[in-house]
Design a protein around this motif. Structure first.
Motif, PDB file in Angstrom:
ATOM      1  N   LYS A  60       1.025  -1.219   0.022  1.00  0.00           N
ATOM      2  CA  LYS A  60      -0.011   0.030  -0.141  1.00  0.00           C
ATOM      3  C   LYS A  60       0.740   1.431  -0.109  1.00  0.00           C
ATOM      4  CE  LYS A  60      -4.190  -1.764   2.661  1.00  0.00           C
ATOM      5  NZ  LYS A  60      -4.998  -1.227   3.584  1.00  0.00           N
ATOM      6  N   ASN A  61       1.812   1.199   0.909  1.00  0.00           N
ATOM      7  CA  ASN A  61       2.751   2.300   0.954  1.00  0.00           C
ATOM      8  C   ASN A  61       3.734   2.668  -0.215  1.00  0.00           C
ATOM      9  OD1 ASN A  61       1.734   3.078   3.527  1.00  0.00           O
ATOM     10  ND2 ASN A  61       3.530   1.522   4.486  1.00  0.00           N
ATOM     11  N   VAL A  72      -0.608  12.296  -8.474  1.00  0.00           N
ATOM     12  CA  VAL A  72      -1.868  11.965  -7.914  1.00  0.00           C
ATOM     13  C   VAL A  72      -1.841  12.534  -6.503  1.00  0.00           C
ATOM     14  CG1 VAL A  72      -3.535  10.250  -7.715  1.00  0.00           C
ATOM     15  CG2 VAL A  72      -1.612   9.872  -9.244  1.00  0.00           C
ATOM     16  N   TYR A  73      -2.202  13.845  -6.323  1.00  0.00           N
ATOM     17  CA  TYR A  73      -2.347  14.756  -5.298  1.00  0.00           C
ATOM     18  C   TYR A  73      -3.078  14.391  -4.153  1.00  0.00           C
ATOM     19  CZ  TYR A  73      -2.764  18.704  -2.043  1.00  0.00           C
ATOM     20  OH  TYR A  73      -2.823  19.502  -1.099  1.00  0.00           O
ATOM     21  N   TYR A  74      -4.267  13.795  -4.491  1.00  0.00           N
ATOM     22  CA  TYR A  74      -5.438  13.195  -3.383  1.00  0.00           C
ATOM     23  C   TYR A  74      -5.270  11.777  -3.128  1.00  0.00           C
ATOM     24  CZ  TYR A  74      -7.628  17.742  -3.806  1.00  0.00           C
ATOM     25  OH  TYR A  74      -8.096  19.200  -3.785  1.00  0.00           O
ATOM     26  N   PHE A  75      -4.034  11.166  -3.494  1.00  0.00           N
ATOM     27  CA  PHE A  75      -4.203   9.654  -3.240  1.00  0.00           C
ATOM     28  C   PHE A  75      -3.750   9.574  -1.817  1.00  0.00           C
ATOM     29  CE2 PHE A  75      -3.059   5.290  -3.338  1.00  0.00           C
ATOM     30  CZ  PHE A  75      -4.001   4.708  -4.149  1.00  0.00           C
ATOM     31  N   GLN A  76      -4.282   8.503  -1.206  1.00  0.00           N
ATOM     32  CA  GLN A  76      -3.699   8.013   0.258  1.00  0.00           C
ATOM     33  C   GLN A  76      -3.827   6.282   0.321  1.00  0.00           C
ATOM     34  OE1 GLN A  76      -2.879  10.008   2.402  1.00  0.00           O
ATOM     35  NE2 GLN A  76      -3.200  11.978   1.427  1.00  0.00           N
ATOM     36  N   PRO A  77      -2.899   5.832   1.164  1.00  0.00           N
ATOM     37  CA  PRO A  77      -3.076   4.384   1.376  1.00  0.00           C
ATOM     38  C   PRO A  77      -4.314   3.832   1.741  1.00  0.00           C
ATOM     39  CG  PRO A  77      -1.194   5.400   2.826  1.00  0.00           C
ATOM     40  CD  PRO A  77      -2.064   6.447   2.167  1.00  0.00           C
ATOM     41  N   THR A  78      -5.084   4.200   2.066  1.00  0.00           N
ATOM     42  CA  THR A  78      -6.751   3.630   2.444  1.00  0.00           C
ATOM     43  C   THR A  78      -7.282   3.645   1.110  1.00  0.00           C
ATOM     44  OG1 THR A  78      -7.510   5.993   2.594  1.00  0.00           O
ATOM     45  CG2 THR A  78      -6.939   4.859   4.729  1.00  0.00           C
ATOM     46  N   TYR A  79      -7.002   4.072  -0.029  1.00  0.00           N
ATOM     47  CA  TYR A  79      -7.698   3.842  -1.401  1.00  0.00           C
ATOM     48  C   TYR A  79      -7.455   2.422  -1.658  1.00  0.00           C
ATOM     49  CZ  TYR A  79      -9.702   8.251  -1.648  1.00  0.00           C
ATOM     50  OH  TYR A  79     -10.375   9.754  -1.674  1.00  0.00           O
ATOM     51  N   ASN A  89      -6.765 -10.053  -4.949  1.00  0.00           N
ATOM     52  CA  ASN A  89      -7.150  -8.693  -5.986  1.00  0.00           C
ATOM     53  C   ASN A  89      -6.967  -7.737  -5.275  1.00  0.00           C
ATOM     54  OD1 ASN A  89      -8.240  -7.590  -8.042  1.00  0.00           O
ATOM     55  ND2 ASN A  89     -10.563  -8.102  -7.407  1.00  0.00           N
ATOM     56  N   LEU A  90      -5.953  -6.904  -6.015  1.00  0.00           N
ATOM     57  CA  LEU A  90      -5.670  -5.598  -5.504  1.00  0.00           C
ATOM     58  C   LEU A  90      -6.663  -4.660  -6.179  1.00  0.00           C
ATOM     59  CD1 LEU A  90      -2.076  -3.910  -5.496  1.00  0.00           C
ATOM     60  CD2 LEU A  90      -4.005  -2.704  -6.359  1.00  0.00           C
ATOM     61  N   ILE A  91      -7.422  -3.877  -5.164  1.00  0.00           N
ATOM     62  CA  ILE A  91      -8.453  -2.902  -5.722  1.00  0.00           C
ATOM     63  C   ILE A  91      -7.990  -1.476  -5.383  1.00  0.00           C
ATOM     64  CG2 ILE A  91     -11.047  -2.499  -5.471  1.00  0.00           C
ATOM     65  CD1 ILE A  91     -11.381  -5.237  -4.323  1.00  0.00           C
ATOM     66  N   ILE A  92      -8.349  -0.841  -6.446  1.00  0.00           N
ATOM     67  CA  ILE A  92      -8.281   0.687  -5.952  1.00  0.00           C
ATOM     68  C   ILE A  92      -9.404   1.493  -6.733  1.00  0.00           C
ATOM     69  CG2 ILE A  92      -6.723   2.854  -6.620  1.00  0.00           C
ATOM     70  CD1 ILE A  92      -4.473   1.241  -6.879  1.00  0.00           C
ATOM     71  N   ASN A  93     -10.349   2.025  -5.934  1.00  0.00           N
ATOM     72  CA  ASN A  93     -11.445   2.621  -6.294  1.00  0.00           C
ATOM     73  C   ASN A  93     -11.285   3.995  -6.731  1.00  0.00           C
ATOM     74  OD1 ASN A  93     -13.222   0.331  -6.184  1.00  0.00           O
ATOM     75  ND2 ASN A  93     -13.343   0.456  -3.776  1.00  0.00           N
ATOM     76  N   ASP A  94     -12.442   4.838  -7.154  1.00  0.00           N
ATOM     77  CA  ASP A  94     -12.148   6.013  -7.539  1.00  0.00           C
ATOM     78  C   ASP A  94     -11.829   7.071  -6.521  1.00  0.00           C
ATOM     79  OD1 ASP A  94     -12.218   5.597 -10.239  1.00  0.00           O
ATOM     80  OD2 ASP A  94     -14.414   6.089 -10.499  1.00  0.00           O
ATOM     81  N   TYR A  95     -11.619   8.131  -6.725  1.00  0.00           N
ATOM     82  CA  TYR A  95     -11.383   9.256  -5.641  1.00  0.00           C
ATOM     83  C   TYR A  95     -12.876   9.544  -4.917  1.00  0.00           C
ATOM     84  CZ  TYR A  95     -10.843  13.718  -3.601  1.00  0.00           C
ATOM     85  OH  TYR A  95     -10.764  14.929  -2.657  1.00  0.00           O
ATOM     86  N   SER A  96     -13.124   9.753  -3.742  1.00  0.00           N
ATOM     87  CA  SER A  96     -14.096   9.968  -2.961  1.00  0.00           C
ATOM     88  C   SER A  96     -13.993  10.977  -2.233  1.00  0.00           C
ATOM     89  CB  SER A  96     -14.507   8.793  -1.867  1.00  0.00           C
ATOM     90  OG  SER A  96     -15.668   8.983  -1.052  1.00  0.00           O
ATOM     91  N   TYR A  97     -15.151  11.925  -2.230  1.00  0.00           N
ATOM     92  CA  TYR A  97     -14.770  13.321  -1.890  1.00  0.00           C
ATOM     93  C   TYR A  97     -16.550  13.798  -1.284  1.00  0.00           C
ATOM     94  CZ  TYR A  97     -16.772  15.141  -6.252  1.00  0.00           C
ATOM     95  OH  TYR A  97     -17.659  15.317  -7.651  1.00  0.00           O
ATOM     96  N   GLN A  98     -16.338  14.744  -0.341  1.00  0.00           N
ATOM     97  CA  GLN A  98     -17.741  15.148   0.210  1.00  0.00           C
ATOM     98  C   GLN A  98     -18.139  16.484  -0.472  1.00  0.00           C
ATOM     99  OE1 GLN A  98     -18.603  13.251   2.809  1.00  0.00           O
ATOM    100  NE2 GLN A  98     -20.622  14.464   3.242  1.00  0.00           N
TER     101      GLN A  98
END
Length: 853
Positions: free
Chosen positions: A225-226, A237-244, A261-270
């Motif tokens: 992840k890191n 990729v400015y907004y990317f974090q390990p939690t994605y 299966n390594l999964i990286i979903n789209d950016y989530s924002y409020q």
């Protein structure tokens, strides 16, 4: 009567010791003292420290098998206040009687004294309460052990524990673990929603930490992840974090295998009250704004001066005080480049290294001018330090020369001297000290003094008439240092004046690597009191004086005709001259003639003024991450050449040579030699605050051309608190010569040291050590076979010292006492080299600050 009282005292002390040694003294009825944990994995008892760290309960610590801290705790009175009050409750009127000759306030304060309370608080703090077996903690330990093995790929774990009753109040816990076979990684696939990230991941997929066929380990997934996060954030990729990054692990219908299966979903924002998703964007830098005099915690940030330089925008609340290049050289975030965390870190390191700003702050904001929302504005906030700062230090020191020294060092720092982020440091030093090893005819306690001044000017760039960017890029944080200094030593042997000057380049090729190139390093040493030589080097005087009593025929050289001691300096000088000019009965083939010649050669060498003009390169590399890191290595090397340039110029100019066939500069023979050193230190963390440390050192300086010896200041010595601790400084070697001189030095050195460090109790640490090494003469004008290195056979002259040490950790430094014993002394005659001086009568006590290596 005296014998009876002695026996009573001894009986009381033994009784106290026996009571304290009752380990179960404070174990409640029905409870058990935990004496041992045993972990059995798949039928085998293990000692793996990583597994034992999972235990919630560990037995009391021991020192050589003895529960020292537990027994210290058992000595303590846990309620000293109640005990003190009970003295008066059980004896009515005692308080009033004591209050008559002590005030009531003093009687109350007596109960808070060290004898009544302080000693018990100390014992409780230093000691360790008994570890009572707790069934709840045993169950927690079982769960923790299951998690540990589960995280290492064992998914079908069975665990249980049993209690062994050793004594009514003692017990041991056995943990039994059956792991089953480990799961291996099978197929590995990826599901990445954002196409741009999918492509970016592919470019670095070869470096994945998850490989088919390797054992499942949770830590590998965390590090993957890191790794992915670092790769993405260094590529825009400015907004990317390990939690994605998440993983879907499938073990259904598989035998000891796990599909990943390594999964990286789209950016989530409020967005207001709802959560939305969108593909990740790759951001570029649209502007770099630098605020050169930012004032934190204030609203007054009005800009009055600004400039644009090479696509960097510099702003200032007042008139801009810095040359733009001085600041922009340290900015690795550039307009038009992709956002990258690595550039942010490097910029911060560089700017902080300038030492003219407080720790810089770098922030990013989305550029609203860009309709695609893929641009960032980088804002660099710099808060200047004060232009002038003054500091001073007062130290009590101990060194190889001084038994005790008192030093005062004021320092003035001037920042941004030429508006190019330069730093000028002006420092002075004054020192008085005491040394029993130096000549001290007036028997003064403070018989050592020194004062001096140093100027250092640092430029945050390489000063060269041509660009060095391709050789030493600015990412290596280069700097140029100019330094000059003067020091004067008085009442310290021959008394000296020392003039120094240097011009050097420094840079960091990689993280934790440092390099330094001294374009020149000049030193001129002038001896002020040459007539004091034989007062300082008393062993040389004793040897010459003994020969003089036999062969001197000039009575004016003696202090009197009864003692017949040579007068310093007229007698020693006159007798030496007579011997070497064949005016005595000695001939050149006599042993005593050779001794006188050798003594005179050493006197001339150590009293002549020295001029050294050297060029050197130094490099160091370490894996140490912080002060708590106990598993690391450190490698240092240096190569130095002196006098070669001067000889080249002298030879080309066909300058004349003196009577000895050497070139001179200002009527002074300059030194010419080449010198190299290798130093390697390795530490191993053995856990439970135990560390094994090893050091090896090799150094050699070879004179040539204009010199047949190496200057005293560039030679090597052996012994002392940071070397072979069984010998005092300068008292070992050369070779098997037996340290016949007062300050023994040579031009080659080998040193090896090993040290086992361990905790005794609290902040008190212990160490067992062994030091081997010696110095030798090689390729110089020394001919004594016992002092010369003549090949591998000379390694038999490696001296060995061993011993133990005590260290007290004060957090900011460590106070160290080491007791060294001569284990193998090469100077002793054959058959008496081993353990002849291995006793406390011949031990050497070393005092030091911090660890020896």
């Amino acid at each position: 009567m005296k014998q009876i009282s002695t026996k009573i005292t001894a009986f009381i002390l033994i009784a106290i010791f026996l009571i304290a040694c009752n380990a179960e003294k404070r174990v409640p009825e029905g409870k058990k003292l935990l004496t041992k944990n045993k972990i059995i994995v798949n039928g085998k008892s293990i000692t793996d420290e990583n597994v034992f760290t999972q235990l919630y309960q560990k037995s009391n610590s021991t020192l050589l098998g003895y529960r020292l801290r537990l027994n210290l705790y058992n000595l303590a009175n846990l309620n000293p206040d109640s005990t003190y009050q009970a003295k008066f409750t059980n004896h009515p009127g005692k308080y009033e009687r004591k209050s008559k000759w002590l005030s009531a306030k003093q009687v109350d304060r007596l109960g808070q004294s060290f004898w009544y309370k302080g000693i018990h608080e100390f014992l409780k703090k230093t000691g360790e309460p008994p570890v009572i077996i707790d069934s709840t903690k045993t169950l927690k330990t079982l769960q923790r052990l299951k998690y540990y093995y589960f995280n290492n790929g064992y998914f079908n774990i069975q665990a249980s524990s049993t209690l062994d009753s050793i004594k009514p109040k003692r017990g041991a816990i056995n943990y039994t673990i059956t792991t089953g076979p480990a799961y291996l990684l099978d197929s590995i696939k990826t599901t990445i929603s954002t196409p741009a990230l999918d492509s970016l991941y592919t470019t670095n997929q070869v470096n994945t930490l998850l490989k088919k066929g390797q054992q499942y380990k949770t830590i590998d997934f965390d590090e993957e992840k890191n790794r992915i996060t670092t790769h993405f954030r260094n590529n825009g990729v400015y907004y990317f974090q390990p939690t994605y990054v998440t993983f879907d692990i499938d073990t259904i219908n598989k035998v000891n295998q796990a599909a990943v299966n390594l999964i990286i979903n789209d950016y989530s924002y409020q967005d207001k009250d709802s959560t939305k998703t969108a593909p990740f964007k790759i951001y570029k830098i649209s502007d770099v704004n630098i605020f050169t005099d930012y004032a934190p915690n204030t609203n007054h940030q009005k800009i009055t001066d600004s400039i644009t330089y090479k696509n960097f925008n510099l702003y200032s609340r007042n008139k801009l005080k810095y040359k733009p290049q001085a600041i922009t050289d340290g900015i690795f975030i550039t307009k038009g480049s992709l956002f990258a965390d690595s550039k942010t870190v490097l910029t911060t390191r560089y700017l902080n290294n300038l030492k003219i700003f407080t720790y810089p702050s770098i922030q990013y904001e989305v550029d609203k001018r860009d309709s695609t929302n893929t641009s960032l504005i980088a804002k660099v906030y710099l808060t200047p330090r004060k232009k002038y700062s003054f500091g001073a230090s007062f130290d009590v020191t101990h060194s190889n020369i001084q038994d005790i020294g008192i030093a005062f060092s004021p320092q003035l720092t001037i920042r941004n001297v030429f508006n190019g982020a330069e730093t000028l440091s002006i420092s002075g030093r004054g020192n008085i000290g005491s040394s029993k090893d130096l000549a001290n005819p007036n028997n003064q306690f403070f018989n050592v003094s020194e004062y001096g001044v140093d100027l250092k000017l640092n430029f945050p760039r390489i000063l060269m008439p041509f660009s060095t960017e391709k050789i030493i890029p600015k990412s290596m944080i280069p700097s140029t240092l100019m330094a000059v200094g003067f020091a004067r030593q008085t009442n310290i042997g021959l008394d000296k004046e020392n003039f120094t000057g240097s011009f050097s380049y420094n840079w960091t090729p990689k993280k934790n690597n440092t390099a330094r190139f001294d374009l020149f390093n000049a030193q001129f040493v002038r001896n002020l009191n040459k007539k004091n030589y034989f007062n300082v080097y008393s062993s040389s005087y004793d040897a010459l004086n003994t020969i003089g009593k036999t062969y001197n025929t000039n009575d004016t050289y003696f202090n009197n005709l009864t003692d017949k001691d040579l007068i310093i300096e007229t007698g020693t000088k006159g007798f030496t001259s007579d011997v070497l000019n064949d005016l005595t009965a000695l001939t050149s083939t006599d042993t005593d003639y050779k001794s006188v010649k050798s003594i005179e050669e050493r006197r001339v060498r150590l009293t002549e003024n020295d001029f050294i003009l050297a060029t050197s390169f130094s490099f160091s590399k370490t894996t140490k991450t912080d002060l708590q890191d106990n598993t690391f290595y450190l490698f240092r090397t240096k190569i130095e050449s002196a006098g070669s340039l001067l000889s080249l110029v002298s030879n080309a100019a066909k300058l004349p040579k003196n009577a000895d066939g050497n070139y001179e500069l200002f009527n002074l023979e300059y030194s010419e030699y080449i010198k190299t050193e290798f130093d390697y230190i390795k530490h191993w963390d053995l856990t439970k605050e135990k560390v094994l440390a090893v050091r090896t050192f090799f150094g050699i300086a070879i004179p040539f051309g204009n010199s047949d010896n190496v200057p005293f200041s560039r030679s090597y010595f052996s012994g002392g608190s940071n070397d072979n601790r069984a010998w005092q400084a300068y008292s070992l070697g050369p070779g098997s010569s037996g340290a016949t001189n007062d300050f023994n030095e040579a031009n080659m050195k080998i040193s090896l040291s090993g040290e086992f460090r361990f905790k005794i109790l609290g902040d008190l640490k212990g160490a067992l050590f062994a030091d081997a090494g010696n110095i030798w003469n090689v390729y110089d004008n020394v001919t004594d076979e016992a002092s010369v290195f003549s090949g591998f056979k000379s390694l038999k002259d490696l001296a060995l010292g061993s011993g133990f040490g005590l260290r007290y950790d004060l957090s900011f430094f460590v106070i160290r006492f080491d007791f060294g014993f001569k284990t193998y002394n090469p100077a002793n005659e054959s058959g008496k080299k081993w353990f002849q001086e291995y006793n406390f009568a011949n031990t050497v006590l070393n005092f030091g600050i911090n660890y020896p290596f």
